[in-house]
Write an enzyme that holds these catalytic residues in place. Structure first.
Site, PDB file in Angstrom:
ATOM      1  N   THR A 157      26.309   8.439  -0.390  1.00 57.10           N
ATOM      2  CA  THR A 157      25.648   9.729  -0.274  1.00 57.10           C
ATOM      3  C   THR A 157      26.646  10.843   0.055  1.00 57.10           C
ATOM      4  O   THR A 157      27.707  10.572   0.601  1.00 57.10           O
ATOM      5  CB  THR A 157      24.626   9.624   0.878  1.00 57.10           C
ATOM      6  OG1 THR A 157      23.638   8.679   0.516  1.00 57.10           O
ATOM      7  CG2 THR A 157      23.979  10.930   1.212  1.00 57.10           C
ATOM      8  N   GLY A 165      24.562   5.651   4.408  1.00 57.92           N
ATOM      9  CA  GLY A 165      24.554   4.226   4.710  1.00 57.92           C
ATOM     10  C   GLY A 165      23.349   3.563   4.098  1.00 57.92           C
ATOM     11  O   GLY A 165      22.685   4.148   3.242  1.00 57.92           O
ATOM     12  N   ARG A 220      12.491   3.209  -5.393  1.00 64.83           N
ATOM     13  CA  ARG A 220      12.934   3.009  -4.004  1.00 64.83           C
ATOM     14  C   ARG A 220      13.440   4.349  -3.444  1.00 64.83           C
ATOM     15  O   ARG A 220      14.199   5.057  -4.089  1.00 64.83           O
ATOM     16  CB  ARG A 220      14.052   1.963  -3.973  1.00 64.83           C
ATOM     17  CG  ARG A 220      14.685   1.754  -2.586  1.00 64.83           C
ATOM     18  CD  ARG A 220      15.939   2.602  -2.423  1.00 64.83           C
ATOM     19  NE  ARG A 220      16.657   2.301  -1.183  1.00 64.83           N
ATOM     20  CZ  ARG A 220      17.637   3.054  -0.700  1.00 64.83           C
ATOM     21  NH1 ARG A 220      18.013   4.135  -1.352  1.00 64.83           N
ATOM     22  NH2 ARG A 220      18.244   2.732   0.414  1.00 64.83           N
ATOM     23  N   GLY A 276      19.991   3.067   3.627  1.00 64.23           N
ATOM     24  CA  GLY A 276      18.940   3.995   4.012  1.00 64.23           C
ATOM     25  C   GLY A 276      17.834   3.364   4.823  1.00 64.23           C
ATOM     26  O   GLY A 276      17.282   3.988   5.744  1.00 64.23           O
ATOM     27  N   ASP A 312      16.862   6.963   3.052  1.00 66.09           N
ATOM     28  CA  ASP A 312      16.769   7.921   4.156  1.00 66.09           C
ATOM     29  C   ASP A 312      17.055   9.364   3.747  1.00 66.09           C
ATOM     30  O   ASP A 312      16.605  10.306   4.396  1.00 66.09           O
ATOM     31  CB  ASP A 312      17.782   7.524   5.241  1.00 66.09           C
ATOM     32  CG  ASP A 312      19.218   7.480   4.704  1.00 66.09           C
ATOM     33  OD1 ASP A 312      19.411   7.049   3.546  1.00 66.09           O
ATOM     34  OD2 ASP A 312      20.142   7.888   5.433  1.00 66.09           O
TER      35      ASP A 312
HETATM   36  N1  ASP Z   1      21.703   6.476   2.406  1.00 68.77           N
HETATM   37  C1  ASP Z   1      21.620   6.347   0.982  1.00 68.77           C
HETATM   38  C2  ASP Z   1      20.371   5.609   0.617  1.00 68.77           C
HETATM   39  O1  ASP Z   1      20.078   4.622   1.249  1.00 68.77           O
HETATM   40  C3  ASP Z   1      22.792   5.641   0.386  1.00 68.77           C
HETATM   41  C4  ASP Z   1      24.132   6.099   0.815  1.00 68.77           C
HETATM   42  O2  ASP Z   1      24.325   6.677   1.879  1.00 68.77           O
HETATM   43  O3  ASP Z   1      25.061   5.895   0.057  1.00 68.77           O
HETATM   44  O4  ASP Z   1      19.742   5.970  -0.342  1.00 68.77           O
END
Ligand code: ASP
Length: 329
Positions: free
Chosen positions: A198, A250, A226, A252, A229
């Site tokens: 992200t 991270g 899906r 999510g 977060d």
């Molecule tokens: N937090 C993001 C998600 O779970 C993924 C990421 O941070 O890369 O969609």
């Protein structure tokens, strides 16, 4: 109170050879946001501009260059929050929007907080935000990784920055058929579970207003529909004047379960300095649920903090008095 801005380009495992590109992308985004703050612009504008720069950079997992769903689509999520009014705007599962953060900002200015999929895209049209061909968001590099099944060792955080090529929709549909014919294993689907990407930003402007936001393609090979977060207030992003601003990256599901952005802000609200709050939030993520990721924060006074429990997290920040952003992984 001084100006401050921090951005991230995703927590996870960034291969050594991509460190420079990751740092450079974050530095450029921080500079773009900083120019807004320096010229007297709002924290909201600075966050939007910094995140849009990262969305436009095909080396990051957001906007163009996002990771793909298990059926080969880029489904994008983004959210942004105004710490002065607590107004928030977010979109989830959009496939035809080049800069989801711009659409999230338009949602923030509306009576809504979160719009989904086709409805969000209709809102984009109503808000004079142009829709794009979904294939334009898919880089050749992400398409190739998806076709291979996102094996372990693939980089899904910061891809090849030089990768500008875009496969056609037909190519993607062909690939999708191939995958359904047995090229994808469940091990492959979950191979990227510890890899994230992200992007996000938090800013404090000359009026003392705080803003935070985030944008993502989500987790590689995610189930269509899906939602992680990133578009959820208090999970992927949060901002509240005098308290703090947060942007997460991270797995999510972990951040949702702990409402982690909000928790990090609460730590700052209770007086923890920015760095201590970031560290405490990531310790909670590790110890309470064995979660994975990182976050960036600004406290109410504009102090910077960041923490991760992953091997790396691309980031850059600038505070008043600095001549150029500090960037790291
Ligand atoms: N937090 C993001 C998600 O779970 C993924 C990421 O941070 O890369 O969609």
């Amino acid at each position: 109170m001084g100006l401050a801005l921090i951005v991230h380009g995703g927590a996870g495992m960034i291969p050594l050879e991509r460190y420079d590109a990751a740092r450079e992308g974050c530095r450029a985004a921080a500079e773009a946001g900083w120019r807004i703050l320096r010229d007297g612009g709002s924290a909201l504008d600075a966050v939007q501009v910094a995140i849009a720069a990262l969305e436009d950079n095909p080396g990051f997992n957001s906007g163009t260059g996002a990771v793909l769903t298990d059926d080969g689509r880029a489904q994008l999520d983004a959210g942004i929050m105004d710490g002065a009014t607590l107004a928030a705007g977010a979109v989830a599962g959009v496939e035809r929007v080049r800069n989801p953060i711009v659409l999230a900002r338009a949602v923030l200015a509306s009576p809504h907080v979160l719009l989904l999929g086709e409805g969000a895209e209709r809102f984009a049209t109503e808000s004079n935000i142009a829709l794009c061909d979904p294939a334009e968001l898919v880089t050749a590099s992400q398409h190739a990784r998806w076709q291979r099944g996102y094996r372990d060792g693939d980089d899904v955080h910061v891809g090849a920055v030089a990768d500008q090529a875009t496969p056609t929709l037909e190519t993607r549909l062909d690939g999708s058929k191939k995958r359904q014919n047995g090229h994808q294993t469940s091990a492959a689907v979950h191979a990227d579970d510890t890899k994230h990407g992200t992007v996000g930003a938090v800013a404090l402007d000359a009026h003392g207003n705080m803003a935070g936001g985030a944008s993502t393609g989500g987790i590689a090979a995610k189930h269509p529909g899906r939602v992680g977060d990133t578009p959820l207030v208090g999970c992927g992003f949060y901002a509240e004047n005098g308290v703090g601003g947060v942007s997460s990256t991270g797995r999510g599901e972990d951040f949702i379960r702990l409402v982690l952005a909000r928790r990090a802000a609460e730590y700052m609200g209770r007086g923890l300095p920015a760095q201590a709050a970031a560290t405490a939030a990531i310790r909670l993520l590790s110890e309470r649920i064995g979660g994975s990721g990182g976050l960036i924060v600004l406290d109410g006074a504009g102090h910077v903090g960041y923490a991760r429990n992953t091997p790396s997290m691309a980031h850059a920040y600038m505070i008043e008095g600095m001549k150029q952003p500090f960037a790291g992984v």
